[in-house]
Scaffold this motif. Structure first.
Motif, PDB file in Angstrom:
ATOM      1  N   ARG A  66       7.583 -58.299  -5.094  1.00 22.35           N
ATOM      2  CA  ARG A  66       6.975 -57.176  -5.214  1.00 22.35           C
ATOM      3  C   ARG A  66       6.572 -56.633  -4.019  1.00 22.35           C
ATOM      4  O   ARG A  66       6.237 -55.223  -3.966  1.00 22.35           O
ATOM      5  CB  ARG A  66       5.473 -57.606  -6.209  1.00 22.35           C
ATOM      6  CG  ARG A  66       5.865 -57.584  -7.431  1.00 22.35           C
ATOM      7  CD  ARG A  66       4.793 -57.820  -8.448  1.00 22.35           C
ATOM      8  NE  ARG A  66       4.583 -59.259  -8.700  1.00 22.35           N
ATOM      9  CZ  ARG A  66       3.484 -59.934  -9.170  1.00 22.35           C
ATOM     10  NH1 ARG A  66       2.516 -59.478  -9.284  1.00 22.35           N
ATOM     11  NH2 ARG A  66       3.585 -61.110  -9.382  1.00 22.35           N
ATOM     12  N   MET A  67       6.127 -57.252  -2.919  1.00 29.72           N
ATOM     13  CA  MET A  67       5.627 -56.701  -1.615  1.00 29.72           C
ATOM     14  C   MET A  67       6.606 -55.720  -1.187  1.00 29.72           C
ATOM     15  O   MET A  67       6.351 -55.056  -0.369  1.00 29.72           O
ATOM     16  CB  MET A  67       5.377 -57.752  -0.697  1.00 29.72           C
ATOM     17  CG  MET A  67       6.480 -58.710  -0.057  1.00 29.72           C
ATOM     18  SD  MET A  67       5.869 -59.415   1.394  1.00 29.72           S
ATOM     19  CE  MET A  67       7.324 -59.361   2.221  1.00 29.72           C
ATOM     20  N   MET A  68       7.961 -56.026  -1.568  1.00 31.17           N
ATOM     21  CA  MET A  68       8.917 -55.096  -0.963  1.00 31.17           C
ATOM     22  C   MET A  68       8.997 -53.703  -1.563  1.00 31.17           C
ATOM     23  O   MET A  68       9.366 -52.763  -1.155  1.00 31.17           O
ATOM     24  CB  MET A  68      10.123 -55.677  -1.259  1.00 31.17           C
ATOM     25  CG  MET A  68      10.774 -56.973  -0.481  1.00 31.17           C
ATOM     26  SD  MET A  68      10.111 -56.843   1.221  1.00 31.17           S
ATOM     27  CE  MET A  68      11.401 -55.904   1.830  1.00 31.17           C
ATOM     28  N   GLN A  69       8.301 -53.604  -2.886  1.00 29.06           N
ATOM     29  CA  GLN A  69       8.108 -52.473  -3.644  1.00 29.06           C
ATOM     30  C   GLN A  69       6.900 -51.820  -3.532  1.00 29.06           C
ATOM     31  O   GLN A  69       6.655 -50.470  -3.776  1.00 29.06           O
ATOM     32  CB  GLN A  69       8.653 -52.569  -5.096  1.00 29.06           C
ATOM     33  CG  GLN A  69       9.828 -53.342  -5.103  1.00 29.06           C
ATOM     34  CD  GLN A  69      10.240 -53.899  -6.438  1.00 29.06           C
ATOM     35  OE1 GLN A  69       9.308 -54.402  -7.217  1.00 29.06           O
ATOM     36  NE2 GLN A  69      11.403 -54.380  -6.410  1.00 29.06           N
ATOM     37  N   HIS A  70       5.696 -52.476  -3.472  1.00 28.94           N
ATOM     38  CA  HIS A  70       4.484 -51.880  -3.482  1.00 28.94           C
ATOM     39  C   HIS A  70       3.471 -52.306  -2.175  1.00 28.94           C
ATOM     40  O   HIS A  70       3.342 -53.624  -2.100  1.00 28.94           O
ATOM     41  CB  HIS A  70       3.594 -52.445  -4.810  1.00 28.94           C
ATOM     42  CG  HIS A  70       4.509 -52.093  -5.959  1.00 28.94           C
ATOM     43  ND1 HIS A  70       4.725 -50.590  -6.402  1.00 28.94           N
ATOM     44  CD2 HIS A  70       5.432 -52.733  -6.667  1.00 28.94           C
ATOM     45  CE1 HIS A  70       5.492 -50.852  -7.527  1.00 28.94           C
ATOM     46  NE2 HIS A  70       5.953 -51.893  -7.731  1.00 28.94           N
ATOM     47  N   GLU A  71       2.922 -51.545  -1.709  1.00 30.37           N
ATOM     48  CA  GLU A  71       1.959 -51.695  -0.350  1.00 30.37           C
ATOM     49  C   GLU A  71       0.896 -52.431  -0.747  1.00 30.37           C
ATOM     50  O   GLU A  71       0.405 -53.473  -0.174  1.00 30.37           O
ATOM     51  CB  GLU A  71       1.694 -50.357   0.017  1.00 30.37           C
ATOM     52  CG  GLU A  71       0.995 -50.657   1.396  1.00 30.37           C
ATOM     53  CD  GLU A  71       1.896 -51.112   2.515  1.00 30.37           C
ATOM     54  OE1 GLU A  71       1.271 -51.800   3.297  1.00 30.37           O
ATOM     55  OE2 GLU A  71       3.024 -50.901   2.668  1.00 30.37           O
ATOM     56  N   ARG A  72       0.345 -52.211  -1.978  1.00 32.31           N
ATOM     57  CA  ARG A  72      -0.807 -53.303  -2.427  1.00 32.31           C
ATOM     58  C   ARG A  72      -0.303 -54.708  -2.424  1.00 32.31           C
ATOM     59  O   ARG A  72      -0.914 -55.777  -2.221  1.00 32.31           O
ATOM     60  CB  ARG A  72      -1.259 -52.735  -3.810  1.00 32.31           C
ATOM     61  CG  ARG A  72      -1.913 -51.461  -3.520  1.00 32.31           C
ATOM     62  CD  ARG A  72      -2.657 -50.998  -5.114  1.00 32.31           C
ATOM     63  NE  ARG A  72      -3.292 -51.563  -5.666  1.00 32.31           N
ATOM     64  CZ  ARG A  72      -4.829 -51.486  -5.724  1.00 32.31           C
ATOM     65  NH1 ARG A  72      -5.264 -50.436  -5.008  1.00 32.31           N
ATOM     66  NH2 ARG A  72      -5.711 -52.418  -6.102  1.00 32.31           N
ATOM     67  N   HIS A  73       0.889 -55.076  -2.798  1.00 32.50           N
ATOM     68  CA  HIS A  73       1.248 -56.523  -3.232  1.00 32.50           C
ATOM     69  C   HIS A  73       1.348 -56.944  -1.854  1.00 32.50           C
ATOM     70  O   HIS A  73       1.246 -58.223  -1.240  1.00 32.50           O
ATOM     71  CB  HIS A  73       2.616 -56.633  -3.948  1.00 32.50           C
ATOM     72  CG  HIS A  73       2.210 -56.321  -5.248  1.00 32.50           C
ATOM     73  ND1 HIS A  73       1.722 -57.307  -6.182  1.00 32.50           N
ATOM     74  CD2 HIS A  73       2.457 -55.022  -6.152  1.00 32.50           C
ATOM     75  CE1 HIS A  73       1.470 -56.631  -7.600  1.00 32.50           C
ATOM     76  NE2 HIS A  73       2.011 -55.463  -7.325  1.00 32.50           N
ATOM     77  N   ARG A  74       2.136 -56.102  -0.803  1.00 33.65           N
ATOM     78  CA  ARG A  74       2.358 -56.381   0.514  1.00 33.65           C
ATOM     79  C   ARG A  74       0.950 -56.585   1.231  1.00 33.65           C
ATOM     80  O   ARG A  74       0.729 -57.732   1.990  1.00 33.65           O
ATOM     81  CB  ARG A  74       2.829 -55.391   1.155  1.00 33.65           C
ATOM     82  CG  ARG A  74       3.281 -55.731   2.916  1.00 33.65           C
ATOM     83  CD  ARG A  74       3.850 -54.333   3.479  1.00 33.65           C
ATOM     84  NE  ARG A  74       4.061 -54.603   4.865  1.00 33.65           N
ATOM     85  CZ  ARG A  74       5.175 -55.152   5.448  1.00 33.65           C
ATOM     86  NH1 ARG A  74       6.187 -55.637   4.606  1.00 33.65           N
ATOM     87  NH2 ARG A  74       5.231 -55.276   6.834  1.00 33.65           N
ATOM     88  N   ALA A  75      -0.317 -56.183   0.953  1.00 32.78           N
ATOM     89  CA  ALA A  75      -1.502 -56.396   1.426  1.00 32.78           C
ATOM     90  C   ALA A  75      -1.875 -57.775   0.768  1.00 32.78           C
ATOM     91  O   ALA A  75      -2.641 -58.523   1.784  1.00 32.78           O
ATOM     92  CB  ALA A  75      -2.365 -55.333   1.037  1.00 32.78           C
TER      93      ALA A  75
END
Length: 151
Positions: A66-75
């Motif tokens: 998910r972090m590769m698709q959504h900045e919030r998940h990367r955070a």
């Protein structure tokens, strides 16, 4: 000296009534390390993570994807890495399946990577041959990342 690494899932560790109170605290001189598996998918409390003798957290593959698709998940992944490191724990990224994911978790500071991007699970003799022939470049990664441990 690390002699044994035990993986305990977050839900098993934190899930049941009184589960944390019954959690075994191994003698550090025995060389036993506790790894918190599937970090972020269970019912963790930050107070438990700070209080228990955990040596490493394994960030669940669902966060890596998910972090590769959504900045919030990367955070969330960045925060988990920062928290673990500030508590003196190693961080392992689970389920890495692409070069982009591998590069991202390296850049974010994960200490170890595991996943099908590098190899499927192998019997011990095949693993030793695979590791002997391993070159970061064959995976599109820089050889300067050699300090990163292979899981």
């Amino acid at each position: 000296m690390e002699l044994l690494q035990l993986e305990v899932t977050e839900s098993a560790l934190m899930g049941g009534s009184g589960a944390v109170a019954r959690y075994p605290r191994p003698d550090p001189d025995l060389g036993i390390q506790i790894f918190l598996d599937d970090f972020g998918t269970g019912y963790s409390s930050l107070s438990y993570i700070a209080a228990l003798p955990i040596h490493a957290v394994k960030i669940d593959r669902s966060f890596i994807i998910r972090m590769m698709q959504h900045e919030r998940h990367r955070a969330v992944v960045i925060a988990a890495i920062s928290l673990a490191h500030s508590l003196g724990m190693k961080v392992i990224a689970e389920g890495v399946e692409t070069a982009d994911q591998a590069k991202a978790v390296i850049e974010l500071g994960c200490d170890e990577i595991q996943g099908y991007f590098f190899s499927k699970p192998l019997p011990a003799d095949e693993l030793l041959r695979w590791k002997a022939g391993f070159r970061w470049e064959q995976f599109g990664l820089q050889s300067s990342q050699r300090q990163l441990d292979l899981q």
